[in-house]
Design an enzyme around this catalytic site. Structure first.
Site, mmCIF file in Angstrom:
data_model
loop_
_atom_site.group_PDB
_atom_site.id
_atom_site.type_symbol
_atom_site.label_atom_id
_atom_site.label_comp_id
_atom_site.label_asym_id
_atom_site.label_seq_id
_atom_site.Cartn_x
_atom_site.Cartn_y
_atom_site.Cartn_z
ATOM 1 N N LYS A 115 0.851 -1.201 0.000
ATOM 2 C CA LYS A 115 0.000 0.000 0.000
ATOM 3 C C LYS A 115 0.879 1.240 0.000
ATOM 4 O O LYS A 115 0.643 2.192 -0.751
ATOM 5 C CB LYS A 115 -0.918 0.000 1.240
ATOM 6 C CG LYS A 115 -2.020 -1.046 1.177
ATOM 7 C CD LYS A 115 -2.783 -1.196 2.488
ATOM 8 C CE LYS A 115 -3.790 -2.342 2.399
ATOM 9 N NZ LYS A 115 -4.562 -2.539 3.634
ATOM 10 N N GLN A 138 -4.380 -1.310 9.847
ATOM 11 C CA GLN A 138 -4.378 -2.644 9.230
ATOM 12 C C GLN A 138 -4.976 -3.664 10.199
ATOM 13 O O GLN A 138 -4.607 -3.715 11.374
ATOM 14 C CB GLN A 138 -2.940 -3.026 8.833
ATOM 15 C CG GLN A 138 -2.813 -4.319 8.053
ATOM 16 C CD GLN A 138 -3.477 -4.293 6.679
ATOM 17 O OE1 GLN A 138 -3.630 -3.231 6.063
ATOM 18 N NE2 GLN A 138 -3.883 -5.448 6.197
ATOM 19 N N ASP A 144 -10.639 3.214 4.494
ATOM 20 C CA ASP A 144 -11.118 1.829 4.379
ATOM 21 C C ASP A 144 -12.640 1.775 4.239
ATOM 22 O O ASP A 144 -13.193 0.735 3.898
ATOM 23 C CB ASP A 144 -10.740 1.049 5.649
ATOM 24 C CG ASP A 144 -9.480 0.216 5.470
ATOM 25 O OD1 ASP A 144 -9.244 -0.256 4.354
ATOM 26 O OD2 ASP A 144 -8.752 0.046 6.467
#
Ligand code: GUN
Length: 284
Positions: free
Chosen positions: A52, A96, A119
């Site tokens: 990412k 994460q 997200d």
């Protein structure tokens, strides 16, 4: 994109999206920034986070990876998140998952500023997604819809069967397909005679997290197959949730693993970071 063979090339489509993002970012007066929090040393998580962060740099988006100890308390992690919420230079925040067991994931997600929630996991964004459309929506489901659209594969009126009901993929993806006027069926571990249900799909989504779970008996001839799984086989190779060798001869289109949904997820994360930046800067 044209389908040259039956492989839906997520890597190529993601490069197209990244080129579009790079072009837009190059014209901004200041760079967007994504802050990623990685707690502990989960190997898979650290690989995802590295991918990412590298993708950000390629597109001119700043990225910061904040690595925190496995034993960090929930309060300490919340403090870090509140700092990032306040930080004017941070436009996207990604924690994460999974997190260590002493930390409640839902508490962490609820404390991320919804405008920075790249997200799309915050309840406010989930609510907007459910009602109509959220500014920030979960990256993997958006990536699935986007790859179908970029290959001009029709969705409206199709029967979509989704195997898997996670909050990250299966559940939001069903809502998105509904928005695209598909007929949606959710399947999961308690579904009776799963292969028969899956066989009725025009578009079959495998998001279970079990290597090569979907075999040829799950698929209708000429169906479109989207494989969301990334699993490691005992021999060290990566495999999706679909048994590619068995399934691919029977279908009209299929995403490979690697090089299918994975790169799409990252491209959409970058898109979300840019959106968050534009939204925050616009409202300043
Ligand atoms: N772990 C597995 N997938 C994801 C994702 O899309 N976002 C975050 N934050 N963690 C994950």
């Amino acid at each position: 994109m044209k389908i040259i063979n039956k492989i839906l090339d997520g890597k190529a489509v993601s490069q197209q999206i990244k080129a579009e993002i790079t072009e837009i970012v190059s014209k901004l007066s200041s760079p967007p920034k994504l802050s990623v929090i990685l707690v502990g040393n989960n190997f898979a998580s650290s690989v995802y986070v590295k991918n990412k962060s590298q993708a950000c740099i390629v597109c001119g988006i700043q990225s910061e990876v904040i690595t925190l100890d496995e034993n960090i308390s929930e309060a300490e992690l919340l403090k870090k998140i509140h700092e990032l919420n306040q930080d004017n230079h941070t436009h996207g925040i990604l924690v994460q998952l999974p997190l260590p067991k002493q930390i409640r994931e839902d508490r962490i997600i609820e404390n991320i500023d919804p405008r920075k929630d790249v997200d799309g996991f915050h309840p406010l964004n989930v609510g907007h997604l459910f009602l109509k459309k959220a500014m920030l929506e979960p990256c993997t489901p958006v990536g699935v819809i986007e790859i179908l659209k970029r290959y001009a594969l029709p969705i409206a009126g199709k029967h979509v069967v989704i195997i898997g009901r996670s909050n990250i993929v299966g559940k939001p993806l069903g809502i998105m397909f509904l928005r695209e006027n598909a007929t949606v069926t959710y399947c999961h571990s308690k579904t009776r005679d799963l292969p028969s249900v899956a066989q009725t799909a025009d578009i079959l989504i495998a998001a279970i997290g079990k290597a090569q779970f979907v075999t040829d008996e799950f698929v209708k001839t000429n169906a479109v197959i989207i494989d969301v799984g990334i699993n490691r086989l005992p021999n060290g190779k990566l495999a999706g949730d679909v048994d590619f060798e068995k399934v691919s001869p029977k279908v009209s289109a299929i995403t490979p693993v690697p090089g299918g949904v994975g790169p799409m997820t990252i491209a959409i994360l970058l898109k979300n970071t840019l959106k968050a930046y534009q939204n925050i800067m616009h409202k300043k």
